[in-house]
Write an enzyme that holds these catalytic residues in place. Sequence first.
Site, PDB file in Angstrom:
ATOM      1  N   SER A 103       5.627  -5.357   1.562  1.00 32.80           N
ATOM      2  CA  SER A 103       4.789  -4.179   1.394  1.00 32.80           C
ATOM      3  C   SER A 103       3.749  -4.431   0.306  1.00 32.80           C
ATOM      4  O   SER A 103       2.973  -5.376   0.402  1.00 32.80           O
ATOM      5  CB  SER A 103       5.667  -2.959   1.090  1.00 32.80           C
ATOM      6  OG  SER A 103       4.942  -1.757   1.188  1.00 32.80           O
ATOM      7  N   GLU A 203       2.325  -6.778   9.236  1.00 27.70           N
ATOM      8  CA  GLU A 203       3.175  -5.603   9.467  1.00 27.70           C
ATOM      9  C   GLU A 203       2.574  -4.442   8.715  1.00 27.70           C
ATOM     10  O   GLU A 203       1.743  -4.629   7.831  1.00 27.70           O
ATOM     11  CB  GLU A 203       4.611  -5.868   8.993  1.00 27.70           C
ATOM     12  CG  GLU A 203       4.767  -6.161   7.500  1.00 27.70           C
ATOM     13  CD  GLU A 203       4.787  -4.936   6.602  1.00 27.70           C
ATOM     14  OE1 GLU A 203       5.169  -3.845   7.078  1.00 27.70           O
ATOM     15  OE2 GLU A 203       4.403  -5.050   5.425  1.00 27.70           O
ATOM     16  N   HIS A 273       8.812  -2.822   7.688  1.00 24.91           N
ATOM     17  CA  HIS A 273       9.586  -1.726   7.099  1.00 24.91           C
ATOM     18  C   HIS A 273      10.678  -1.304   8.086  1.00 24.91           C
ATOM     19  O   HIS A 273      10.703  -0.183   8.599  1.00 24.91           O
ATOM     20  CB  HIS A 273       8.660  -0.571   6.750  1.00 24.91           C
ATOM     21  CG  HIS A 273       7.751  -0.873   5.602  1.00 24.91           C
ATOM     22  ND1 HIS A 273       6.697  -1.760   5.694  1.00 24.91           N
ATOM     23  CD2 HIS A 273       7.736  -0.415   4.322  1.00 24.91           C
ATOM     24  CE1 HIS A 273       6.071  -1.825   4.523  1.00 24.91           C
ATOM     25  NE2 HIS A 273       6.681  -1.017   3.677  1.00 24.91           N
TER      26      HIS A 273
END
Length: 303
Positions: A103, A203, A273
């Site tokens: 992230s 992602e 995630h």
Amino acid sequence: MSHIYVYSPSSAVRDKAAVRRGIARLKAMGHEVEVDPAAFAVHMRFAGDDDTRLAAIGRAAASGADIALITRGGYGLTRLLPRLPYKAIAKSVAKGTNWVGLSDFTALQAALLAKTGAVTWAGPAMGEDFGPEGGADEIMQACFDDLLSGQGEGAGWQLPAAERVDAMRPVHGTLWGGNLAILAGLAGTPWLPAIKGGILFIEDVHEHPYRVERMLTQLLYAGVLGQQKAIVFGHFTNYKPAPHDRGFKLKTVVDWLRTQVRAPVFTGLPFGHVPTKVALPVGAEVHLAVEGRDAFLLWGHRH
């Protein structure tokens, strides 16, 4: 037994119980878990002000730990990029510390790769991955254990039926990427690695497919995507379709991207995630092999 250093370089920890559960679980497995003194600090939405988080990163670099593991992502690292202790982090990597996260951590990984070439790991965070009340995902845990032991050699997954490949030469290149929003935000800055002939994985979370396409367009028009040998989609999760999408979905974006780049585009990489995630060496030379619906990223032992 491994020494794991836990620190907070981005957003403040909101679910302290999850982080503490994760710490307890790793300790129960026999690991030495050292928690940074500012791991639970709060300054506005951040885990401490900029100086506090920079100091925590410095302590992680000086810890001599086998793993430097983030508590969570969120936001906060991009504002620290001009001041990160790149030499200290790279030195710690050379001495055996594996920096692990995802992230917002993509910002540190990308900048470190651009500045020093040091390899880090896209992988779990303490709270969301080791701290769930129901326990950690078995595949995530196995991949993390392989990282700890130095036994990890690659990651495999099954492609959707529509992406089946009967014959493809393995692709070799530098593996890099991570969170798409972070990567797009670094375009045009000194902190986005200039990777030519690489294998880019991406992602994201809470990003509608049109926003995913917009960010990919940014990287496409910046000349980044056209220089890659392959692009691999991980998971894009937690977004809500709108009634006026009228069939526009993530597959639409993937299909569009395939018309814009010559490199093969694959989906389904178990990363993002989501509970089930592999550990990926960002900045390492890897092979991407596809046979039928079976896809593999292979890098061999790293130590």
